[in-house]
Design a protein around this motif. Structure first.
Motif, mmCIF file in Angstrom:
data_model
loop_
_atom_site.group_PDB
_atom_site.id
_atom_site.type_symbol
_atom_site.label_atom_id
_atom_site.label_comp_id
_atom_site.label_asym_id
_atom_site.label_seq_id
_atom_site.Cartn_x
_atom_site.Cartn_y
_atom_site.Cartn_z
ATOM 1 N N LEU A 178 0.832 -1.202 0.000
ATOM 2 C CA LEU A 178 0.000 0.000 0.000
ATOM 3 C C LEU A 178 0.871 1.259 0.000
ATOM 4 N N ARG A 179 1.901 1.231 0.789
ATOM 5 C CA ARG A 179 2.827 2.365 0.844
ATOM 6 C C ARG A 179 3.481 2.589 -0.522
ATOM 7 N N LEU A 180 3.829 1.492 -1.190
ATOM 8 C CA LEU A 180 4.501 1.589 -2.482
ATOM 9 C C LEU A 180 3.537 1.875 -3.623
ATOM 10 N N ALA A 181 2.238 1.617 -3.385
ATOM 11 C CA ALA A 181 1.228 1.827 -4.437
ATOM 12 C C ALA A 181 0.560 3.186 -4.300
ATOM 13 N N GLY A 182 1.166 4.079 -3.546
ATOM 14 C CA GLY A 182 0.615 5.426 -3.400
ATOM 15 C C GLY A 182 -0.724 5.450 -2.696
#
Length: 192
Positions: free
Chosen positions: A132-136
């Protein structure tokens, strides 16, 4: 009693969990019995019930999985896939594989829906937040990415540690990182 000396109950709990993980891994949840686990731990079955209440309670404790994922904020973005694969390899190979809760859960999940649900929960609760953090912040994209990462990492665990597929089991850790890391990287970052 000195704080440095473990209490007898702590040692008993640890023995029960070791025996339970081995028994659940070998027999699966349905076939494993409290009596067999107690025998493996060299204790009376009533002690298992005293500490864990039921077979379900014991299973939950035996497969309580903390992936201990690294903080992705401290890893260069282009190294995320390789570092995640390296993390899982260290986790599985630096400890006794037969005592690893994640491998026990993976073995059991193939034949037991409760175990499968628990395994899905581990990845939803621990891997999906990283994705989630990496998927904006996009939850759909994060769920898809976490699921694809799980295919690689759980597939690796299955082939290397459970099936012991000779070509995969024989690979060095660094070769696995080199081969699988780019795929996990692509899943994490969405780069094509």
């Amino acid at each position: 009693m000195s704080p440095d000396v473990p209490r007898r109950s702590d040692a008993t709990r640890a023995a029960i969990l070791r025996a339970a993980r081995a028994r659940f891994a070998a027999d699966g949840y349905q076939r494993a019995t409290i009596r067999a686990i107690a025998a493996d731990a060299a204790i009376d079955p009533s002690m298992v019930m005293r500490y864990y209440g039921s077979k379900a309670g014991l299973f939950a404790a035996a497969v309580d999985v903390d992936l201990r994922l690294p903080d992705v904020g401290g890893i260069p973005p282009e190294r995320l896939g390789a570092e995640l694969v390296r993390h899982f390899l260290r986790r599985w190979e630096d400890s006794a594989a037969e005592d690893d809760a994640l491998l026990t859960l993976l073995r059991s999940a193939a034949t037991d829906e409760d175990a499968a649900q628990r395994l899905r929960g581990v990845f939803r609760e621990q891997v999906q937040p990283v994705a989630l953090r990496l998927a904006g912040g996009d939850p759909d994209k994060a769920g898809r990415r976490a699921g694809l990462v799980a295919t690689q990492l759980l597939g690796l665990a299955l082939c290397r540690h459970i099936l012991r597929l000779p070509p995969v089991a024989a690979l060095s850790a660094e070769t696995i990182v080199e081969e699988i890391g780019p795929t996990v990287q692509r899943y994490l970052t969405g780069a094509r």
